[in-house]
Design a protein around this motif. Structure first.
Motif, PDB file in Angstrom:
ATOM      1  N   ALA A  47     -14.925  -9.527  -8.122  1.00  0.00           N
ATOM      2  CA  ALA A  47     -14.427  -8.458  -7.242  1.00  0.00           C
ATOM      3  C   ALA A  47     -13.035  -8.846  -6.757  1.00  0.00           C
ATOM      4  O   ALA A  47     -12.806  -9.988  -6.371  1.00  0.00           O
ATOM      5  N   ILE A  48     -12.123  -7.871  -6.797  1.00  0.00           N
ATOM      6  CA  ILE A  48     -10.768  -8.120  -6.316  1.00  0.00           C
ATOM      7  C   ILE A  48     -10.273  -6.926  -5.513  1.00  0.00           C
ATOM      8  O   ILE A  48     -10.723  -5.800  -5.706  1.00  0.00           O
ATOM      9  N   THR A  49      -9.341  -7.193  -4.609  1.00  0.00           N
ATOM     10  CA  THR A  49      -8.679  -6.125  -3.867  1.00  0.00           C
ATOM     11  C   THR A  49      -7.445  -5.721  -4.663  1.00  0.00           C
ATOM     12  O   THR A  49      -6.593  -6.560  -4.962  1.00  0.00           O
ATOM     13  N   VAL A  50      -7.374  -4.442  -5.038  1.00  0.00           N
ATOM     14  CA  VAL A  50      -6.233  -3.963  -5.827  1.00  0.00           C
ATOM     15  C   VAL A  50      -5.199  -3.253  -4.970  1.00  0.00           C
ATOM     16  O   VAL A  50      -4.050  -3.110  -5.377  1.00  0.00           O
ATOM     17  N   VAL A  51      -5.599  -2.788  -3.785  1.00  0.00           N
ATOM     18  CA  VAL A  51      -4.673  -2.185  -2.826  1.00  0.00           C
ATOM     19  C   VAL A  51      -4.983  -2.795  -1.473  1.00  0.00           C
ATOM     20  O   VAL A  51      -6.111  -2.722  -0.995  1.00  0.00           O
ATOM     21  N   LYS A  52      -4.004  -3.409  -0.867  1.00  0.00           N
ATOM     22  CA  LYS A  52      -4.178  -3.996   0.461  1.00  0.00           C
ATOM     23  C   LYS A  52      -3.826  -2.955   1.513  1.00  0.00           C
ATOM     24  O   LYS A  52      -2.926  -2.149   1.336  1.00  0.00           O
ATOM     25  N   SER A  53      -4.527  -3.003   2.634  1.00  0.00           N
ATOM     26  CA  SER A  53      -4.284  -2.081   3.731  1.00  0.00           C
ATOM     27  C   SER A  53      -2.885  -2.286   4.301  1.00  0.00           C
ATOM     28  O   SER A  53      -2.389  -3.403   4.396  1.00  0.00           O
ATOM     29  N   THR A  54      -2.265  -1.184   4.672  1.00  0.00           N
ATOM     30  CA  THR A  54      -0.943  -1.254   5.308  1.00  0.00           C
ATOM     31  C   THR A  54      -1.035  -0.963   6.801  1.00  0.00           C
ATOM     32  O   THR A  54      -0.022  -0.824   7.463  1.00  0.00           O
ATOM     33  N   THR A  55      -2.269  -0.896   7.321  1.00  0.00           N
ATOM     34  CA  THR A  55      -2.465  -0.603   8.742  1.00  0.00           C
ATOM     35  C   THR A  55      -2.790  -1.878   9.502  1.00  0.00           C
ATOM     36  O   THR A  55      -3.129  -2.898   8.912  1.00  0.00           O
ATOM     37  N   SER A  56      -2.715  -1.802  10.797  1.00  0.00           N
ATOM     38  CA  SER A  56      -3.095  -2.936  11.637  1.00  0.00           C
ATOM     39  C   SER A  56      -4.511  -2.765  12.186  1.00  0.00           C
ATOM     40  O   SER A  56      -4.931  -3.511  13.060  1.00  0.00           O
ATOM     41  N   ASN A  57      -5.245  -1.785  11.671  1.00  0.00           N
ATOM     42  CA  ASN A  57      -6.614  -1.554  12.126  1.00  0.00           C
ATOM     43  C   ASN A  57      -7.506  -2.729  11.729  1.00  0.00           C
ATOM     44  O   ASN A  57      -7.283  -3.365  10.702  1.00  0.00           O
ATOM     45  N   PRO A  58      -8.536  -3.004  12.533  1.00  0.00           N
ATOM     46  CA  PRO A  58      -9.422  -4.121  12.193  1.00  0.00           C
ATOM     47  C   PRO A  58     -10.185  -3.840  10.904  1.00  0.00           C
ATOM     48  O   PRO A  58     -10.538  -2.706  10.605  1.00  0.00           O
ATOM     49  N   GLY A  59     -10.394  -4.894  10.140  1.00  0.00           N
ATOM     50  CA  GLY A  59     -11.258  -4.777   8.965  1.00  0.00           C
ATOM     51  C   GLY A  59     -10.587  -4.334   7.688  1.00  0.00           C
ATOM     52  O   GLY A  59     -11.220  -4.314   6.646  1.00  0.00           O
ATOM     53  N   GLY A  60      -9.349  -3.957   7.703  1.00  0.00           N
ATOM     54  CA  GLY A  60      -8.682  -3.606   6.453  1.00  0.00           C
ATOM     55  C   GLY A  60      -8.850  -2.169   6.007  1.00  0.00           C
ATOM     56  O   GLY A  60      -8.870  -1.879   4.812  1.00  0.00           O
ATOM     57  N   PHE A  61      -8.972  -1.230   6.941  1.00  0.00           N
ATOM     58  CA  PHE A  61      -9.087   0.189   6.599  1.00  0.00           C
ATOM     59  C   PHE A  61      -8.009   0.574   5.583  1.00  0.00           C
ATOM     60  O   PHE A  61      -6.840   0.276   5.768  1.00  0.00           O
ATOM     61  N   GLY A  62      -8.422   1.213   4.498  1.00  0.00           N
ATOM     62  CA  GLY A  62      -7.483   1.655   3.476  1.00  0.00           C
ATOM     63  C   GLY A  62      -7.394   0.733   2.277  1.00  0.00           C
ATOM     64  O   GLY A  62      -6.833   1.102   1.253  1.00  0.00           O
ATOM     65  N   SER A  63      -7.929  -0.469   2.379  1.00  0.00           N
ATOM     66  CA  SER A  63      -7.947  -1.378   1.230  1.00  0.00           C
ATOM     67  C   SER A  63      -8.870  -0.819   0.154  1.00  0.00           C
ATOM     68  O   SER A  63      -9.857  -0.144   0.457  1.00  0.00           O
ATOM     69  N   ILE A  64      -8.564  -1.127  -1.095  1.00  0.00           N
ATOM     70  CA  ILE A  64      -9.398  -0.670  -2.208  1.00  0.00           C
ATOM     71  C   ILE A  64      -9.729  -1.860  -3.092  1.00  0.00           C
ATOM     72  O   ILE A  64      -8.837  -2.598  -3.521  1.00  0.00           O
ATOM     73  N   GLY A  65     -11.012  -2.038  -3.354  1.00  0.00           N
ATOM     74  CA  GLY A  65     -11.465  -3.111  -4.221  1.00  0.00           C
ATOM     75  C   GLY A  65     -12.157  -2.563  -5.450  1.00  0.00           C
ATOM     76  O   GLY A  65     -12.699  -1.450  -5.432  1.00  0.00           O
ATOM     77  N   VAL A  66     -12.101  -3.323  -6.529  1.00  0.00           N
ATOM     78  CA  VAL A  66     -12.851  -3.002  -7.746  1.00  0.00           C
ATOM     79  C   VAL A  66     -13.743  -4.197  -8.055  1.00  0.00           C
ATOM     80  O   VAL A  66     -13.445  -5.336  -7.679  1.00  0.00           O
ATOM     81  N   PHE A  67     -14.833  -3.932  -8.754  1.00  0.00           N
ATOM     82  CA  PHE A  67     -15.770  -5.015  -9.031  1.00  0.00           C
ATOM     83  C   PHE A  67     -16.491  -4.814 -10.344  1.00  0.00           C
ATOM     84  O   PHE A  67     -16.647  -3.698 -10.845  1.00  0.00           O
TER      85      PHE A  67
END
Length: 171
Positions: A47-67
């Protein structure tokens, strides 16, 4: 003339009822029990993160992972490999509880369901039991529907996640 139309409508309804009740009579439910093994650590990450979140919200809202995780019969890494869990999971929660929209396929590569797959949509968290919707399938699971109850089993060692699945599939 009214009798003729009434007779046609009744006959059409009767044929529809017979056809749908026969289709439902062929359905049966299969219970599947397996474990998804995910590894976030390189060099053998599943599993990898292909898009990292650009927000400062907790938990990484907006990140996208594929697996492309392993499906195994048991919770141990040496249990029998029966397939792959392949999909995408964007993080969708703005709250402090991390949650993902899971879009995945269980692709069975061994055993009775070799060559078959299940399509699943869910809201995934790492807390408590989660219910996931089975919305389709291929092979022996063609036209599948149902649900799975999942339980997070382990996150140790760090970066290794094991999730238990009890799936109930009508097909």
């Amino acid at each position: 003339m009214a009798y003729y139309w009434s007779f046609q409508a009744s006959l059409l309804f009767l044929l529809f009822f017979v056809a749908t009740s026969q289709a439902q009579a062929r359905d049966f439910t299969t219970h599947l029990h397996f474990f998804v093994h995910e590894n976030d650590n390189s060099p053998n990450a599943t599993a990898i993160t292909v898009v990292k979140s650009t927000t400062s919200n907790p938990g990484g809202f907006g990140s996208i992972g594929v697996f492309d995780d392993e499906l195994r019969e048991g919770s141990t890494a040496d249990s029998k490999l029966i397939g792959r869990a392949q999909g995408i999971a964007p993080e969708v929660s703005l709250s402090s509880q991390m949650a993902w929209l899971g879009l995945l396929n269980f692709v069975f590569t061994d055993g009775e369901y070799n060559g078959s797959s299940l399509a699943v949509v869910c809201r995934a968290t790492l807390e408590g039991a989660t219910e996931r919707s089975i919305i389709g399938g291929t092979g022996k699971f063609r036209m599948a529907r149902g649900y799975a109850i999942t339980t997070f089993v382990s996150g140790a060692p760090a970066g290794h996640f094991i999730v238990e699945y009890n799936a109930y599939v009508a097909h």
